[in-house]
Structures are given as structure tokens and as C-alpha cells.
Design an enzyme around this catalytic site. Structure first.
Site, PDB file in Angstrom:
ATOM      1  CB  CYS A 201      -0.996   0.003   1.159  1.00  0.00           C
ATOM      2  SG  CYS A 201      -0.291  -0.275   2.794  1.00  0.00           S
TER       3      CYS A 201
ATOM      4  CG  ASP B 113      -8.157   2.797   1.046  1.00  0.00           C
ATOM      5  OD1 ASP B 113      -7.049   2.230   1.021  1.00  0.00           O
ATOM      6  OD2 ASP B 113      -9.080   2.452   1.813  1.00  0.00           O
TER       7      ASP B 113
ATOM      8  CG  HIS C  81      -5.662  -0.575   1.909  1.00  0.00           C
ATOM      9  ND1 HIS C  81      -5.445   0.757   2.189  1.00  0.00           N
ATOM     10  CD2 HIS C  81      -4.630  -1.254   2.470  1.00  0.00           C
ATOM     11  CE1 HIS C  81      -4.337   0.880   2.900  1.00  0.00           C
ATOM     12  NE2 HIS C  81      -3.830  -0.331   3.088  1.00  0.00           N
TER      13      HIS C  81
END
EC number: 3.4.22.-
Length: 397
Positions: free
Chosen positions: A77, A279, A281
Site C-alpha cells: 500500500c 485508498d 486497499h
């Protein structure tokens, strides 16, 4: 013309489905140096956000190092956030900060060339493969989580092999930005023709048919400035919040890398005391370029309202990013820092000094090792870079 308007309206409709996620407020939203007002231009705000390149976990790419992982889910990430920050710098460099992305709209060649730099292939200069393997030199095993400073150091080293974008990457030390060192680096003379020939051979594979390189032109090298910071011990110190928010207002802003322990986000702005972030993820399948060099880019843009989090929930370990295409942009940034960041603060977020501190080792602008290899062997060629750095550290002691 009607087709263009129809496509634009359809995009507004899709984005409008997510607008209720933003509260009704008179407070402005700041996104990478641009101000938006929710009461009057919500759709414009969402279009601005969706134009940012969004890099997420991917699966089914070729194993890293030949036998390593074929997905970065669970560990990549921060690398993806570093890619997003760098991609924003390249967008500003080639297309401008106000460039907008529209789904199904034909994009310029520079846009696809930027995307190809980040595809999950070992011969792409900023791929997950190159970043993970370069991290080994920073003490990180492949598959290990990176922090903000580590990813900054990795980008700094990989940029040495990237002639098309020809960035000068400066990563600050000890919370201190040295104006003299940056100007020395950005005004470094052009490489000799012999070194340029060998380095062009290095990078031809990693950037695709790299014909006219930008790195050979004399003048100011566009600056990617990364400032790793620790804004507290276990939690962010409230004294830094106003200065941290001011950074997103600067026209040179590339946002910030950070998040929570082992959860990295790319912060692109703020609303009140909430940070706005992209994000990484989400796990998506590997995407490769087409035969004509274009990239199916639907999965590289987040087409919904971004996430938000309270600033006080931010882990204190962060890295700010700024892009200065011209020297005047850097001079303006220095003025803004003096005026907005360093004003009347007993506890400063970072220092900006004119001269190189005398107790520091001498500043030597980083240069690419003279190697002749292919893009697929790019990481092996950096062994010499590590050796040179180790020698410099020994001499500096």
C-alpha cells in the site's frame, strides 16, 4: 458537440451518486492547491479528484524477482501511495495541474506514457517490481511493508534512471530543507554525451521507445521535493495541524503519504479537520498496455467520493510532497513556507534554511552510475549505486 456534452453529463450523474457522502458546509475543500466549494461546485470537486491517478493493489502480475509474489495485496500500500504522489508530479510536469480526465475521452500520448511508467512489469521504471527490489537496498525484504521515508528514498534512486521525466528528487534530512542544495541539484550541468548514451540504453526498455530524452537539456530540472516528518511520538501533535493543512493549499502541493500503522493512504486535501485521501486497499487485476501503447485506464481512476479521516487519527509518520516545474515555482514555495508554515511557531513542522549546514557531510547531487544494460536488468545495475553510497558514507564519517 452534443456527444461531448452528453458524455460530460453522464459523468456528472455517476459522480453525483456519491455527493451525499460530503457534508453540507460552507467550509472550502482544498485539493492539491485548488479550492472548491461544496455549495456551488460539488461536481467540479469530484471531477478534480477522479482525475488523479489511483494505484491500488494488483494481482496476477509476473512474479517479482522471477520467483517472488505475483500480488502486492497486504504489503504494497505505501508503494502504491508513492506511485500516486509521483504520478501527480508527472501529470503536473507534462499535462499541467488543471488537466482533467474524462472517461472514454481520448487522452494525449504523454498521459499514456506516464501510465506506462507504473504498469506492473519489471521493465517499467516505477513498477511495483522496481520499487520492491530497490527497497532491498533500503533494508526492506520483498513483501515487507514500507514507511513514508523508505518509499521516498526508493523513488529518489529510481528517478536517476528516468530520463524522459528528468526529475530532480530531493528528500530532506533531519526535518530540514536546504535551498542551496536544491538549487545546486536542479541546476546541475547536463551529462556528457558518453554517459548519456549509456544511460539512454539503460532506460529505453523501462520507458518504452524512449527517443527524445528530456534529461539532456540544460536548465532547471523539475523538482520533486519530499519531506519525511514525524509529527509526534505516538499521535500527531495538535500544534502541527494548521501548518500541515496549509501545505495542501500551496499550488506546488502533491499531498502527503501517511495513514495508520501498516495502512498507507495518499492524502490529497482536507475539509475542516478531516483529511481527504485515496485508498490503495482494493485488489484489481493486472493491466498491461495495448499494442499501440495505450492503456485501458478505467481502473486507474477512482470514480467515487474519496475517503476521509480525522486529522488527529493520522499516524505521526508522514511525508509531504511538492512539485516545482520551474525555479520560480520553488522560489514561490519558499516564500509561502516562510509566510505560512514558519510564522510564529514555537514548534516548527520543518526548517527551511538557505545554506548547507556546516556540520553535515558535503552535498553531492546524485548521479546515475555509468552502466550499459537493459531495463529488465535495471535493478542489478544499481548495485554499483549502493557501493558508491556506502563509500560516501564512510568518507563522511
Amino acid at each position: 458537440m452534443e456527444a461531448v456534452l452528453s458524455r460530460y453529463e453522464n459523468q456528472i450523474t455517476i459522480l453525483s451518486d456519491y455527493l451525499e457522502e460530503f457534508p453540507e458546509t460552507d467550509e472550502p475543500v482544498w485539493i492539491l492547491g485548488r479550492q472548491h466549494h461544496l455549495n456551488t461546485d460539488k461536481s467540479k470537486l469530484l471531477l478534480d479528484i477522479s482525475a488523479r491517478l489511483w494505484f491500488t493493489y494488483r494481482r496476477k502480475f509476473s512474479p517479482i524477482g522471477g520467483t517472488g509474489p505475483s500480488s502486492d495485496t497486504g504489503w504494497g500500500c505505501m508503494l502504491r501511495c508513492g506511485q500516486m504522489m509521483l504520478a501527480q508530479a508527472l501529470i503536473c510536469r507534462h499535462l499541467g495541474r488543471d488537466w482533467q480526465w474524462e472517461k472514454h475521452k481520448k487522452q494525449p500520448e504523454e498521459y499514456h506514457r506516464i501510465l506506462r511508467c507504473f504498469l506492473d512489469r519489471k521493465d517499467c521504471c516505477y513498477s511495483i517490481h522496481q520499487m520492491a527490489q530497490m527497497g532491498v537496498g533500503e533494508g526492506k525484504s520483498i513483501g515487507e511493508w514500507f514507511g513514508p521515508n523508505t518509499v521516498a528514498q526508493v523513488l529518489k534512486k529510481l528517478a536517476l534512471f528516468d530520463e524522459w521525466n528528468s526529475l530532480a528528487v530531493y528528500v530532506s534530512m533531519d526535518n530540514t530543507v536546504v535551498i542551496e542544495d536544491i538549487k545546486k541539484m536542479c541546476w546541475s550541468p547536463a551529462q556528457s554525451s558518453s554517459v548519456a548514451h549509456s544511460s539512454a540504453h539503460v532506460h529505453r526498455s523501462a520507458l518504452g521507445q524512449n527517443k527524445n530524452t528530456a534529461g539532456l537539456c540544460p536548465g532547471w530540472k523539475p523538482l520533486l521535493l519530499i519531506i519525511p516528518l514525524r509529527l509526534g511520538i505516538n499521535h500527531i501533535n495538535p500544534v502541527y495541524i494548521d501548518a500541515f493543512k496549509e501545505c495542501f493549499k500551496m499550488p506546488q502541493s502533491l499531498g502527503a503519504l501517511g495513514g495508520k500503522p501498516n495502512n498507507a493512504y495518499y492524502f490529497i486535501g482536507f475539509l475542516g479537520n478531516e483529511l481527504i485521501y485515496l485508498d490503495p486497499h482494493t485488489t484489481q487485476s493486472f493491466v498491461d498496455s495495448e499494442e499501440n501503447g495505450t492503456v485501458d485506464d478505467k481502473s486507474f481512476h477512482c470514480q467515487q467520493a474519496p475517503h476521509r479521516m480525522k486529522i488527529m487519527n493520522l499516524d505521526p509518520s508522514v511525508a509531504l510532497g511538492f512539485f516545482c516545474k520551474e525555479e520560480c515555482d520553488f522560489d514561490n514555495w519558499c516564500s509561502l513556507v516562510q509566510k505560512e508554515i514558519l510564522k510564529q511557531q514555537s514548534l516548527r513542522m520543518f526548517e527551511l534554511v538557505q545554506k548547507h549546514p556546516p556540520h553535515w557531510p558535503p552535498f553531492i547531487p546524485p548521479t546515475k552510475p555509468e552502466v550499459t544494460t537493459t531495463g529488465a536488468e535495471l535493478i542489478e545495475s544499481t548495485d554499483k549505486l549502493f557501493e558508491l553510497e556506502e563509500e560516501f558514507e564512510i568518507l563522511s564519517v
